[in-house]
Design a protein around this motif. Structure first.
Motif, PDB file in Angstrom:
ATOM      1  N   ILE A  78       0.852  -1.178   0.000  1.00  0.00           N
ATOM      2  CA  ILE A  78       0.000   0.000   0.000  1.00  0.00           C
ATOM      3  C   ILE A  78       0.891   1.231   0.000  1.00  0.00           C
ATOM      4  CG2 ILE A  78      -0.254   0.042   2.519  1.00  0.00           C
ATOM      5  CD1 ILE A  78      -3.167   1.054   2.005  1.00  0.00           C
ATOM      6  N   VAL A  79       0.519   2.219  -0.790  1.00  0.00           N
ATOM      7  CA  VAL A  79       1.316   3.436  -0.932  1.00  0.00           C
ATOM      8  C   VAL A  79       0.436   4.651  -0.644  1.00  0.00           C
ATOM      9  CG1 VAL A  79       2.555   4.874  -2.609  1.00  0.00           C
ATOM     10  CG2 VAL A  79       2.864   2.402  -2.627  1.00  0.00           C
ATOM     11  N   ASP A  80       0.950   5.550   0.142  1.00  0.00           N
ATOM     12  CA  ASP A  80       0.301   6.834   0.388  1.00  0.00           C
ATOM     13  C   ASP A  80       0.589   7.724  -0.819  1.00  0.00           C
ATOM     14  OD1 ASP A  80      -0.350   9.449   1.256  1.00  0.00           O
ATOM     15  OD2 ASP A  80       0.129   8.939   3.325  1.00  0.00           O
ATOM     16  N   THR A  81      -0.433   8.187  -1.502  1.00  0.00           N
ATOM     17  CA  THR A  81      -0.207   8.981  -2.716  1.00  0.00           C
ATOM     18  C   THR A  81       0.530  10.284  -2.417  1.00  0.00           C
ATOM     19  OG1 THR A  81      -2.432   9.908  -2.549  1.00  0.00           O
ATOM     20  CG2 THR A  81      -2.127   8.034  -4.045  1.00  0.00           C
ATOM     21  N   SER A  82       0.456  10.784  -1.192  1.00  0.00           N
ATOM     22  CA  SER A  82       1.196  12.016  -0.873  1.00  0.00           C
ATOM     23  C   SER A  82       2.705  11.777  -0.935  1.00  0.00           C
ATOM     24  CB  SER A  82       0.787  12.565   0.501  1.00  0.00           C
ATOM     25  OG  SER A  82       1.175  11.686   1.536  1.00  0.00           O
ATOM     26  N   ARG A  83       3.144  10.566  -0.649  1.00  0.00           N
ATOM     27  CA  ARG A  83       4.571  10.215  -0.773  1.00  0.00           C
ATOM     28  C   ARG A  83       5.008  10.320  -2.234  1.00  0.00           C
ATOM     29  NH1 ARG A  83       6.990   4.250  -0.440  1.00  0.00           N
ATOM     30  NH2 ARG A  83       9.181   4.736  -0.693  1.00  0.00           N
ATOM     31  N   VAL A  84       4.209   9.783  -3.134  1.00  0.00           N
ATOM     32  CA  VAL A  84       4.518   9.850  -4.565  1.00  0.00           C
ATOM     33  C   VAL A  84       4.461  11.306  -5.035  1.00  0.00           C
ATOM     34  CG1 VAL A  84       3.786   9.104  -6.867  1.00  0.00           C
ATOM     35  CG2 VAL A  84       3.758   7.484  -4.953  1.00  0.00           C
ATOM     36  N   ALA A  85       3.501  12.062  -4.525  1.00  0.00           N
ATOM     37  CA  ALA A  85       3.391  13.479  -4.894  1.00  0.00           C
ATOM     38  C   ALA A  85       4.655  14.244  -4.487  1.00  0.00           C
ATOM     39  CB  ALA A  85       2.160  14.103  -4.252  1.00  0.00           C
ATOM     40  N   ARG A  86       5.174  13.962  -3.292  1.00  0.00           N
ATOM     41  CA  ARG A  86       6.410  14.616  -2.831  1.00  0.00           C
ATOM     42  C   ARG A  86       7.583  14.257  -3.738  1.00  0.00           C
ATOM     43  NH1 ARG A  86       4.465  13.202   2.121  1.00  0.00           N
ATOM     44  NH2 ARG A  86       5.857  11.426   2.301  1.00  0.00           N
ATOM     45  N   LEU A  87       7.691  12.979  -4.104  1.00  0.00           N
ATOM     46  CA  LEU A  87       8.778  12.561  -4.986  1.00  0.00           C
ATOM     47  C   LEU A  87       8.669  13.244  -6.349  1.00  0.00           C
ATOM     48  CD1 LEU A  87       8.872   8.785  -4.045  1.00  0.00           C
ATOM     49  CD2 LEU A  87      10.726  10.435  -3.699  1.00  0.00           C
ATOM     50  N   LEU A  88       7.470  13.379  -6.861  1.00  0.00           N
ATOM     51  CA  LEU A  88       7.269  14.069  -8.132  1.00  0.00           C
ATOM     52  C   LEU A  88       7.602  15.554  -8.012  1.00  0.00           C
ATOM     53  CD1 LEU A  88       3.975  12.368  -9.348  1.00  0.00           C
ATOM     54  CD2 LEU A  88       6.221  12.216 -10.455  1.00  0.00           C
ATOM     55  N   ASP A  89       7.193  16.173  -6.916  1.00  0.00           N
ATOM     56  CA  ASP A  89       7.477  17.601  -6.705  1.00  0.00           C
ATOM     57  C   ASP A  89       8.975  17.873  -6.579  1.00  0.00           C
ATOM     58  OD1 ASP A  89       4.804  18.288  -6.798  1.00  0.00           O
ATOM     59  OD2 ASP A  89       4.574  18.384  -4.609  1.00  0.00           O
ATOM     60  N   GLN A  90       9.675  17.005  -5.864  1.00  0.00           N
ATOM     61  CA  GLN A  90      11.081  17.246  -5.566  1.00  0.00           C
ATOM     62  C   GLN A  90      12.048  16.714  -6.621  1.00  0.00           C
ATOM     63  OE1 GLN A  90      11.560  15.488  -1.693  1.00  0.00           O
ATOM     64  NE2 GLN A  90      10.242  16.998  -0.695  1.00  0.00           N
TER      65      GLN A  90
END
Length: 128
Positions: free
Chosen positions: A10-22
């Motif tokens: 299971i993945v928290d989409t906010s984690r992926v969003a942070r990786l995309l942003d940074q």
């Protein structure tokens, strides 16, 4: 037919969003094949799609039983879709070699996501 392994993630989409942003370009190149990136680019819910694929890759690694070591890359596990929309697994590189050694020649995979989370389940099967 024998089940060789099962993985779930299971993945928290906010984690992926942070990786995309940074680190968008680096993250995409490191974790997703060109085909997966192209499929994501066309999606209305791109973030959830990428989070689902990320969870699927983790689940696949757990099913194989290797983790991310011994030269295995994120892009060694690829999730594509049949014309019907059913996700299918394609393995490459070191991961494909290890799966073949373990007799894995079939996959059952399921991916689900909502705005906040994505989950995936992968079952590795040996039919031979």
């Amino acid at each position: 037919m024998q089940i060789v392994g099962h993985g779930i993630d299971i993945v928290d989409t906010s984690r992926v969003a942070r990786l995309l942003d940074q680190h968008e370009r680096r993250f995409l190149l490191r974790c997703f094949t060109e085909h997966e990136q192209a499929c994501a680019a066309d999606r209305r819910h791109r973030l959830e799609f990428l989070a689902g694929r990320f969870a699927a890759k983790e689940a696949i690694m757990k099913a194989v039983g290797t983790g991310w070591r011994n030269g295995i890359a994120w892009t060694d596990a690829e999730v594509v879709r049949e014309a019907s929309g059913r996700p299918i697994v394609r393995l490459h590189g070191q991961l494909a070699d290890i799966a073949a050694e373990r007799g894995i020649d079939q996959w059952w995979i399921s991916i689900s996501h909502i705005r906040t989370h994505a989950t995936a389940s992968a079952i590795a099967v040996a039919t031979g």
